[in-house]
Design a protein around this motif. Structure first.
Motif, PDB file in Angstrom:
ATOM      1  N   ASP A 302       0.816  -1.221   0.000  1.00  0.00           N
ATOM      2  CA  ASP A 302       0.000   0.000   0.000  1.00  0.00           C
ATOM      3  C   ASP A 302       0.846   1.265   0.000  1.00  0.00           C
ATOM      4  N   GLY A 303       2.146   1.102  -0.221  1.00  0.00           N
ATOM      5  CA  GLY A 303       3.036   2.255  -0.220  1.00  0.00           C
ATOM      6  C   GLY A 303       3.917   2.276   1.006  1.00  0.00           C
ATOM      7  N   LEU A 304       5.056   2.938   0.881  1.00  0.00           N
ATOM      8  CA  LEU A 304       5.999   3.022   1.996  1.00  0.00           C
ATOM      9  C   LEU A 304       5.399   3.787   3.173  1.00  0.00           C
ATOM     10  N   ALA A 305       5.740   3.343   4.375  1.00  0.00           N
ATOM     11  CA  ALA A 305       5.366   4.052   5.612  1.00  0.00           C
ATOM     12  C   ALA A 305       3.858   4.196   5.750  1.00  0.00           C
ATOM     13  N   ASN A 306       3.120   3.252   5.166  1.00  0.00           N
ATOM     14  CA  ASN A 306       1.666   3.425   5.091  1.00  0.00           C
ATOM     15  C   ASN A 306       0.901   2.282   5.743  1.00  0.00           C
ATOM     16  N   SER A 307       1.458   1.637   6.726  1.00  0.00           N
ATOM     17  CA  SER A 307       0.694   0.567   7.381  1.00  0.00           C
ATOM     18  C   SER A 307      -0.503   1.132   8.139  1.00  0.00           C
ATOM     19  N   SER A 308      -0.436   2.416   8.510  1.00  0.00           N
ATOM     20  CA  SER A 308      -1.591   3.059   9.153  1.00  0.00           C
ATOM     21  C   SER A 308      -2.683   3.371   8.137  1.00  0.00           C
ATOM     22  N   GLY A 309      -2.332   3.340   6.855  1.00  0.00           N
ATOM     23  CA  GLY A 309      -3.302   3.733   5.821  1.00  0.00           C
ATOM     24  C   GLY A 309      -3.510   5.227   5.744  1.00  0.00           C
ATOM     25  N   LEU A 310      -2.616   6.001   6.363  1.00  0.00           N
ATOM     26  CA  LEU A 310      -2.835   7.450   6.446  1.00  0.00           C
ATOM     27  C   LEU A 310      -1.944   8.270   5.512  1.00  0.00           C
ATOM     28  N   VAL A 311      -1.110   7.629   4.711  1.00  0.00           N
ATOM     29  CA  VAL A 311      -0.328   8.406   3.740  1.00  0.00           C
ATOM     30  C   VAL A 311      -1.306   9.033   2.739  1.00  0.00           C
ATOM     31  N   GLY A 312      -1.242  10.332   2.624  1.00  0.00           N
ATOM     32  CA  GLY A 312      -2.128  11.078   1.724  1.00  0.00           C
ATOM     33  C   GLY A 312      -3.397  11.568   2.384  1.00  0.00           C
ATOM     34  N   LYS A 313      -3.764  11.012   3.546  1.00  0.00           N
ATOM     35  CA  LYS A 313      -5.021  11.386   4.200  1.00  0.00           C
ATOM     36  C   LYS A 313      -4.869  12.696   4.992  1.00  0.00           C
ATOM     37  N   TYR A 314      -5.992  13.301   5.313  1.00  0.00           N
ATOM     38  CA  TYR A 314      -6.062  14.549   6.094  1.00  0.00           C
ATOM     39  C   TYR A 314      -5.379  15.728   5.386  1.00  0.00           C
ATOM     40  N   PHE A 315      -5.498  15.759   4.071  1.00  0.00           N
ATOM     41  CA  PHE A 315      -4.980  16.919   3.328  1.00  0.00           C
ATOM     42  C   PHE A 315      -5.704  18.180   3.808  1.00  0.00           C
ATOM     43  N   MET A 316      -4.930  19.222   4.069  1.00  0.00           N
ATOM     44  CA  MET A 316      -5.507  20.495   4.519  1.00  0.00           C
ATOM     45  C   MET A 316      -4.998  21.633   3.646  1.00  0.00           C
ATOM     46  N   GLU A 317      -5.860  22.604   3.401  1.00  0.00           N
ATOM     47  CA  GLU A 317      -5.505  23.854   2.725  1.00  0.00           C
ATOM     48  C   GLU A 317      -6.028  25.012   3.576  1.00  0.00           C
ATOM     49  N   ARG A 318      -5.727  26.210   3.156  1.00  0.00           N
ATOM     50  CA  ARG A 318      -6.092  27.375   3.961  1.00  0.00           C
ATOM     51  C   ARG A 318      -7.192  28.178   3.256  1.00  0.00           C
ATOM     52  N   PRO A 319      -8.454  28.016   3.654  1.00  0.00           N
ATOM     53  CA  PRO A 319      -9.489  28.863   3.058  1.00  0.00           C
ATOM     54  C   PRO A 319      -9.285  30.325   3.459  1.00  0.00           C
ATOM     55  N   THR A 320      -9.582  31.197   2.541  1.00  0.00           N
ATOM     56  CA  THR A 320      -9.512  32.625   2.841  1.00  0.00           C
ATOM     57  C   THR A 320     -10.757  33.303   2.281  1.00  0.00           C
ATOM     58  N   CYS A 321     -11.026  34.484   2.779  1.00  0.00           N
ATOM     59  CA  CYS A 321     -12.124  35.273   2.223  1.00  0.00           C
ATOM     60  C   CYS A 321     -11.729  36.737   2.324  1.00  0.00           C
ATOM     61  N   GLY A 322     -12.400  37.586   1.588  1.00  0.00           N
ATOM     62  CA  GLY A 322     -12.025  38.991   1.610  1.00  0.00           C
ATOM     63  C   GLY A 322     -13.172  39.883   1.191  1.00  0.00           C
ATOM     64  N   ASP A 490     -18.707  51.507   1.252  1.00  0.00           N
ATOM     65  CA  ASP A 490     -19.623  50.776   0.361  1.00  0.00           C
ATOM     66  C   ASP A 490     -18.940  49.506  -0.114  1.00  0.00           C
ATOM     67  N   VAL A 491     -19.490  48.377   0.261  1.00  0.00           N
ATOM     68  CA  VAL A 491     -18.888  47.090  -0.135  1.00  0.00           C
ATOM     69  C   VAL A 491     -19.076  46.879  -1.632  1.00  0.00           C
ATOM     70  N   LEU A 492     -17.976  46.574  -2.307  1.00  0.00           N
ATOM     71  CA  LEU A 492     -18.011  46.353  -3.754  1.00  0.00           C
ATOM     72  C   LEU A 492     -17.999  44.877  -4.112  1.00  0.00           C
ATOM     73  N   SER A 493     -17.257  44.093  -3.348  1.00  0.00           N
ATOM     74  CA  SER A 493     -17.158  42.668  -3.695  1.00  0.00           C
ATOM     75  C   SER A 493     -16.808  41.856  -2.462  1.00  0.00           C
ATOM     76  N   ARG A 494     -17.228  40.618  -2.501  1.00  0.00           N
ATOM     77  CA  ARG A 494     -16.864  39.651  -1.464  1.00  0.00           C
ATOM     78  C   ARG A 494     -16.308  38.427  -2.157  1.00  0.00           C
ATOM     79  N   THR A 495     -15.151  37.999  -1.721  1.00  0.00           N
ATOM     80  CA  THR A 495     -14.596  36.767  -2.269  1.00  0.00           C
ATOM     81  C   THR A 495     -14.802  35.668  -1.250  1.00  0.00           C
ATOM     82  N   ARG A 496     -15.433  34.628  -1.694  1.00  0.00           N
ATOM     83  CA  ARG A 496     -15.741  33.555  -0.765  1.00  0.00           C
ATOM     84  C   ARG A 496     -15.482  32.208  -1.418  1.00  0.00           C
TER      85      ARG A 496
END
Length: 569
Positions: A302-322, A490-496
């Motif tokens: 299942d891949g190196l260092a992956n006996s836990s099955g967690l290689v690749g799991k819990y991917f996180m990114e940073r949501p932002t808004c403005g 006066d709000v012109l735009s919201r990025t969400r």
């Protein structure tokens, strides 16, 4: 043997350490180890960029003829990927392959994670605690700030404990800060200065900021820290750095307990084998799990260092808004590319809150409104919209813009001039980065339906933001709206929704744990199963917080350097 550009890409004979990846973690680690007399080789999949070409790259960033991927030459067969989550994730606009890695394109804001980021499980019953604490990293945060060169005061009242102020004075407050200050004071919101890895004065052989205003995606002067700086220092100390050396597989010994070699390919099609005593993966939160999964064997199906099955799991990114707004006074200041103030007042929250609201931090933007040329080019011009969509073909929102543009006419002459005059020089803006909760379903996997330039399955990104992040974003909008109301703006735009696509912070895909069944690496960043395989990357993060990850990446790399120095000297 040399490659087509007369660069010797043959392996190094019996080095102590082989590092895969030349971004901030790999560069800092290589420099520290080489300085200690340890024999180091760095393998980097991308090229070595010529510093003297940065002005040209800045022009690419400014001219609409070039999509964002042109600036650092991302895309093509080498960088193929696919998506399968709720978010259509534009990976190649969120990373750089090359000597320096994604630090070539980053915005250079720096923050230490707070104590609570390491204790989300025990404090709030959310996510999982890290097996190390803020106290474990505190001295390495200080070392990382000195290494990267940080400008700013220690005036953040919400910051975790620190020993000394950053090594450089802060930049002068922007004019926009003065506009926001009164509104924030009326709302009892405390502003403080933002820390940057941008030189406010000459530091460590790099110049002071020259004010180009294009920090992200490119700093022509080199005042912004990028990891090619430490790669150069590592080479001066004796390290060998091989560019365009794409590692295809890691191979272990007969026992399955040690990595013996990294197999890498060069642009001319040769394949080489690099052996080493110790291997460190520092290629980021997407390519590290991909390489581990590609390196499956009979012992590790299942891949190196992956006996836990967690290689690749819990991917996180940073949501932002403005939010962008117009106010009844001029804001046409000199644009230096970044805001100089923030507030972390909404970062640490009450442990008794039910439900916990989530962390966010607000940046006070230093803007004046769109440039006249941008206003002219973006007047629902269908050609411009098409060009933007072709530059990022996986972004469904941009194709939606094309559809909208088809039904709106262009402005010319006096009409366009009126629009430019009304749009320029009276804008303000706020942005917020919000905290997400790691989800096992968000992951990097291999997609065998597509292959890269070497015939390997490409990475598949599956990312769906949590409801926790969405609720936190709602709160961030409430606070930003309060500030703008106090300014009578006066709000012109919201990025969400577009910014659910994150800002290039790839975290969590080889998480750290004491328990081998609950993670991929131990608290020393060594893989649980392979005794000489380490990971230096935000891929080991257990939680993401709501702050930029680079300083924590650097602190973890320097902590790992201490450990490897002790073992190898």
């Amino acid at each position: 043997m040399t490659g087509p550009d007369d660069v010797d890409r043959t392996p190094v004979s019996d080095p102590d350490v082989c590092i895969v990846g030349a971004g901030p973690a790999g560069a800092l680690l290589a420099h520290r180890l080489a300085t200690a007399g340890i024999d180091v080789v760095v393998l980097e999949a991308g090229p070595r960029f010529d510093f003297d070409e940065r002005l040209e790259r800045m022009e690419k960033a400014l001219r609409p003829a070039h999509p964002p991927t042109d600036v650092w030459e991302m895309g093509g067969d080498r960088d193929r990927y696919t998506n399968s989550g709720e978010v259509v994730y534009p990976l190649n606009t969120r990373r750089v392959k090359g000597i320096g890695g994604s630090s070539l394109a980053w915005g250079a804001r720096l923050s230490r994670f707070h104590e609570k980021d390491f204790e989300m499980g025990s404090r709030y019953g959310l996510a999982t605690d890290w097996p190390i604490s803020y106290d474990d990293l505190q001295p390495y945060y200080a070392e990382a700030e000195r290494a990267l060169g940080v400008a700013g005061p220690a005036d953040n009242p919400f910051s975790p404990p620190r020993e000394n102020p950053p090594p450089m004075d802060a930049f002068a407050p922007s004019y926009a800060d003065s506009l926001f200050a009164e509104a924030c004071e009326s709302l009892d919101i405390t502003m403080h200065r933002t820390l940057f890895a941008i030189n406010s004065e000459s530091y460590d052989g790099r110049s002071a900021c020259q004010g180009y205003g294009t920090c992200s995606p490119v700093c022509p002067s080199g005042a912004k820290y990028s990891a090619d700086h430490h790669i150069a220092k590592a080479e001066a100390a004796g390290a060998t750095v091989i560019d365009r050396a794409a590692v295809q597989r890691l191979k272990h010994d007969a026992t399955g307990e040690r990595i013996e070699r990294a197999v890498y390919a060069t642009p001319t099609g040769e394949t080489y084998i690099q052996s080493a005593e110790t291997f460190v993966l520092a290629a980021g939160g997407v390519e590290i799990p991909r390489l581990l999964l590609l390196s499956r064997s009979d012992e590790y199906p299942d891949g190196l260092a992956n006996s836990s099955g967690l290689v690749g799991k819990y991917f996180m990114e940073r949501p932002t808004c403005g939010v962008t707004a117009r106010i009844d006074k001029p804001t046409r200041q000199h644009l230096i590319g970044f805001g100089t103030s923030s507030t972390h007042q909404f970062y640490d929250y009450d442990e008794d809150a039910s439900p916990p609201p989530g962390s966010f931090k607000i940046e006070f933007k230093n803007i004046r409104g769109p440039r006249p040329s941008d206003v002219a080019l973006t007047q629902q011009n269908i050609l411009y919209s098409l060009q933007s969509a072709f530059g990022d073909p996986f972004d469904a929102d941009k194709w939606s813009d094309v559809g909208e543009a088809a039904f709106v006419g262009d402005e010319w002459g006096d009409d366009l001039l009126d629009t430019i005059q009304s749009a320029y020089g009276n804008h303000i803006g706020l942005s917020a980065a919000v905290e997400g909760i790691p989800r096992r379903e968000n992951q990097i996997t291999l997609d065998s339906s597509r292959t890269d330039d070497h015939g390997n399955p490409v990475p598949n990104v599956s990312w769906t933001p949590s409801s926790f992040a969405k609720e936190t974003m709602d709160r961030a909008f409430e606070v930003m709206d309060d500030i703008l109301d106090a300014l009578d703006a006066d709000v012109l735009s919201r990025t969400r929704y577009r910014n659910w696509k994150g800002i290039g912070h790839h975290m969590g895909t080889t998480r750290m744990s004491e328990d081998p069944e609950a993670g991929v690496v131990d608290p020393d960043c060594r893989t649980h199963e392979i005794e000489n395989l380490y990971i230096a990357s935000s891929s080991v993060f257990v939680t993401s917080g709501a702050l930029q990850p680079t300083l924590t990446i650097a602190a973890l790399a320097l902590r790992l350097a201490d450990k490897l120095e002790g073992e190898l000297r």
